[in-house]
Write a protein that holds these residues in place. Structure first.
Motif, PDB file in Angstrom:
ATOM      1  N   THR A 131      -4.977   5.663  11.524  1.00  0.00           N
ATOM      2  CA  THR A 131      -4.747   6.967  12.161  1.00  0.00           C
ATOM      3  C   THR A 131      -3.325   7.519  11.996  1.00  0.00           C
ATOM      4  OG1 THR A 131      -4.257   5.851  14.248  1.00  0.00           O
ATOM      5  CG2 THR A 131      -6.521   6.607  13.921  1.00  0.00           C
ATOM      6  N   ALA A 132      -2.375   6.728  11.512  1.00  0.00           N
ATOM      7  CA  ALA A 132      -0.993   7.211  11.401  1.00  0.00           C
ATOM      8  C   ALA A 132      -0.912   8.411  10.460  1.00  0.00           C
ATOM      9  CB  ALA A 132      -0.082   6.087  10.903  1.00  0.00           C
ATOM     10  N   PRO A 133      -0.338   9.541  10.924  1.00  0.00           N
ATOM     11  CA  PRO A 133      -0.262  10.749  10.083  1.00  0.00           C
ATOM     12  C   PRO A 133       0.446  10.509   8.747  1.00  0.00           C
ATOM     13  CG  PRO A 133       0.362  11.253  12.350  1.00  0.00           C
ATOM     14  CD  PRO A 133       0.196   9.773  12.277  1.00  0.00           C
ATOM     15  N   ASP A 134       1.438   9.639   8.722  1.00  0.00           N
ATOM     16  CA  ASP A 134       2.218   9.431   7.499  1.00  0.00           C
ATOM     17  C   ASP A 134       1.614   8.397   6.557  1.00  0.00           C
ATOM     18  OD1 ASP A 134       4.078  11.317   8.158  1.00  0.00           O
ATOM     19  OD2 ASP A 134       5.605   9.903   8.874  1.00  0.00           O
ATOM     20  N   HIS A 135       0.483   7.783   6.973  1.00  0.00           N
ATOM     21  CA  HIS A 135      -0.072   6.726   6.127  1.00  0.00           C
ATOM     22  C   HIS A 135      -0.489   7.274   4.763  1.00  0.00           C
ATOM     23  CE1 HIS A 135      -2.066   3.170   4.734  1.00  0.00           C
ATOM     24  NE2 HIS A 135      -3.174   3.854   4.518  1.00  0.00           N
ATOM     25  N   GLY A 136      -0.016   6.613   3.714  1.00  0.00           N
ATOM     26  CA  GLY A 136      -0.345   7.037   2.354  1.00  0.00           C
ATOM     27  C   GLY A 136       0.562   8.141   1.845  1.00  0.00           C
ATOM     28  N   GLN A 137       1.418   8.650   2.730  1.00  0.00           N
ATOM     29  CA  GLN A 137       2.364   9.700   2.316  1.00  0.00           C
ATOM     30  C   GLN A 137       3.777   9.096   2.309  1.00  0.00           C
ATOM     31  OE1 GLN A 137       0.853  13.044   2.143  1.00  0.00           O
ATOM     32  NE2 GLN A 137      -1.089  12.046   2.551  1.00  0.00           N
ATOM     33  N   GLU A 138       4.471   9.201   3.485  1.00  0.00           N
ATOM     34  CA  GLU A 138       5.816   8.626   3.544  1.00  0.00           C
ATOM     35  C   GLU A 138       5.767   7.106   3.649  1.00  0.00           C
ATOM     36  OE1 GLU A 138       8.356  10.491   6.465  1.00  0.00           O
ATOM     37  OE2 GLU A 138       7.434  12.430   6.079  1.00  0.00           O
ATOM     38  N   VAL A 139       4.662   6.594   4.171  1.00  0.00           N
ATOM     39  CA  VAL A 139       4.524   5.148   4.347  1.00  0.00           C
ATOM     40  C   VAL A 139       3.315   4.662   3.552  1.00  0.00           C
ATOM     41  CG1 VAL A 139       4.263   3.272   5.997  1.00  0.00           C
ATOM     42  CG2 VAL A 139       5.476   5.362   6.674  1.00  0.00           C
ATOM     43  N   LEU A 140       3.556   3.748   2.618  1.00  0.00           N
ATOM     44  CA  LEU A 140       2.470   3.254   1.768  1.00  0.00           C
ATOM     45  C   LEU A 140       1.749   2.081   2.403  1.00  0.00           C
ATOM     46  CD1 LEU A 140       4.200   3.633  -1.709  1.00  0.00           C
ATOM     47  CD2 LEU A 140       2.857   5.275  -0.392  1.00  0.00           C
ATOM     48  N   GLY A 141       2.377   1.423   3.351  1.00  0.00           N
ATOM     49  CA  GLY A 141       1.711   0.328   4.054  1.00  0.00           C
ATOM     50  C   GLY A 141       2.702  -0.517   4.817  1.00  0.00           C
ATOM     51  N   MET A 142       2.201  -1.175   5.857  1.00  0.00           N
ATOM     52  CA  MET A 142       3.043  -2.112   6.598  1.00  0.00           C
ATOM     53  C   MET A 142       2.943  -3.483   5.925  1.00  0.00           C
ATOM     54  SD  MET A 142       4.170  -0.036   8.738  1.00  0.00           S
ATOM     55  CE  MET A 142       5.253  -1.183   9.606  1.00  0.00           C
ATOM     56  N   VAL A 143       4.017  -4.224   5.944  1.00  0.00           N
ATOM     57  CA  VAL A 143       3.995  -5.588   5.409  1.00  0.00           C
ATOM     58  C   VAL A 143       4.626  -6.537   6.418  1.00  0.00           C
ATOM     59  CG1 VAL A 143       4.028  -4.929   2.969  1.00  0.00           C
ATOM     60  CG2 VAL A 143       6.182  -5.266   4.173  1.00  0.00           C
ATOM     61  N   ARG A 144       4.107  -7.754   6.452  1.00  0.00           N
ATOM     62  CA  ARG A 144       4.712  -8.812   7.257  1.00  0.00           C
ATOM     63  C   ARG A 144       5.717  -9.561   6.396  1.00  0.00           C
ATOM     64  NH1 ARG A 144      -0.048 -11.842  10.684  1.00  0.00           N
ATOM     65  NH2 ARG A 144      -1.073  -9.983  11.548  1.00  0.00           N
ATOM     66  N   VAL A 145       6.767 -10.036   7.014  1.00  0.00           N
ATOM     67  CA  VAL A 145       7.806 -10.783   6.298  1.00  0.00           C
ATOM     68  C   VAL A 145       7.443 -12.265   6.291  1.00  0.00           C
ATOM     69  CG1 VAL A 145      10.259 -11.390   6.243  1.00  0.00           C
ATOM     70  CG2 VAL A 145       9.542  -9.121   7.078  1.00  0.00           C
ATOM     71  N   PRO A 146       7.245 -12.882   5.107  1.00  0.00           N
ATOM     72  CA  PRO A 146       6.975 -14.324   5.088  1.00  0.00           C
ATOM     73  C   PRO A 146       8.260 -15.083   5.431  1.00  0.00           C
ATOM     74  CG  PRO A 146       7.173 -13.495   2.846  1.00  0.00           C
ATOM     75  CD  PRO A 146       7.340 -12.305   3.764  1.00  0.00           C
ATOM     76  N   LEU A 147       8.221 -15.860   6.502  1.00  0.00           N
ATOM     77  CA  LEU A 147       9.445 -16.514   6.971  1.00  0.00           C
ATOM     78  C   LEU A 147       9.585 -17.951   6.490  1.00  0.00           C
ATOM     79  CD1 LEU A 147       9.638 -15.240  10.663  1.00  0.00           C
ATOM     80  CD2 LEU A 147      10.742 -14.328   8.614  1.00  0.00           C
ATOM     81  N   TYR A 148       8.502 -18.508   5.967  1.00  0.00           N
ATOM     82  CA  TYR A 148       8.588 -19.920   5.587  1.00  0.00           C
ATOM     83  C   TYR A 148       9.385 -20.082   4.299  1.00  0.00           C
ATOM     84  CZ  TYR A 148       4.960 -18.712   2.261  1.00  0.00           C
ATOM     85  OH  TYR A 148       4.271 -18.126   1.241  1.00  0.00           O
TER      86      TYR A 148
END
Ligand code: GTP
Ligand code: MN
Ligand code: MN
Ligand code: MN
Ligand code: MN
Ligand code: MN
Length: 199
Positions: A131-148
């Motif tokens: 539902t995020a208005p900016d999805h696919g526009q200003e934001v291409l996707g959220m990513v998690r940071v691999p900490l290991y």
């Protein structure tokens, strides 16, 4: 700390400065990668429209809204969720890296950290991808940071070798250290290895 010479009040007193606020949302987790590698924490970053990694947030005009209200507005646009951000979540403020030595930056970046429950983080991920208005526009996707960190080098080191916007990389590294999300010796090894990856 790489930054933090400016207090929130000093930063706001700068006339002619522009302001940007970004936040590191994170949680603890018991989940394991491949059923054996503890993930320990979920940290959210985003792939931006320009191909760089950064934190959610954006430009705020302090004459129209408080820094924290502006950050919440940006989170609604970029993540699709209403997340209250308070002054207590503020970590530091600093001048963005100058684009050239002769033109010092007029952009001040304010950094916040907010700890959440794992379920809330997952809800943010779902909303950001739907539902995020900016999805696919200003934001291409959220990513998690691999900490290991691994002997073979996978995980945090290759993540840190990617390209980041502004000083987002040091905002991440400083937070990992300050919040003790990664052991200092593991972080040091990952930092060293990350610099060798593309060289
Ligand atoms: P528009 O809605 O297109 O104006 O974008 P925005 O308001 O979402 O702004 P953006 O998130 O791109 O942030 C504004 C500026 O802050 C960027 O041009 C970068 O210089 C800087 N910036 C962006 N993300 C980060 C980040 O994660 N950390 C830091 N330190 N700076 C960032
Ligand atoms: Mn698999
Ligand atoms: Mn934005
Ligand atoms: Mn943004
Ligand atoms: Mn914006
Ligand atoms: Mn926008």
């Amino acid at each position: 700390m790489a930054c933090g010479q400016l207090s929130r009040a000093e930063a706001l007193a700068c006339s002619g400065c522009r302001h940007a606020c970004h936040v590191m949302l994170y949680s603890d987790t018991e989940s394991q990668l491949f059923g054996k590698i503890p993930i320990r924490h979920i940290i959210l970053m985003q792939m931006r429209f320009d191909g760089l990694l950064g934190f959610p947030g954006g430009l705020v005009n302090p004459s129209e809204e408080t820094l924290e209200a502006g950050l919440s507005r940006e989170l609604l646009e970029e993540l699709g969720v209403a997340l209250p951000i308070s002054i207590e979540d503020h970590v530091d403020s600093c001048h963005a890296p100058a684009s050239s030595p002769s033109s010092p930056s007029r952009l001040i970046t304010h950094f916040y950290v907010k700890k959440m429950e794992e379920e809330q983080i997952k809800e943010v991920e779902r909303a950001a991808a739907s539902t995020a208005p900016d999805h696919g526009q200003e934001v291409l996707g959220m990513v998690r940071v691999p900490l290991y960190t691994r002997k073979g080098g996978g995980g945090l080191a290759p993540f840190l070798s990617h390209s980041f916007i502004g000083n987002a990389r040091s905002q991440l590294v400083d937070s990992l250290l300050r919040l003790n999300l990664v052991a200092p010796e593991d972080l040091h090894r990952a930092l060293t290895h990350s610099l060798e990856i593309h060289s």
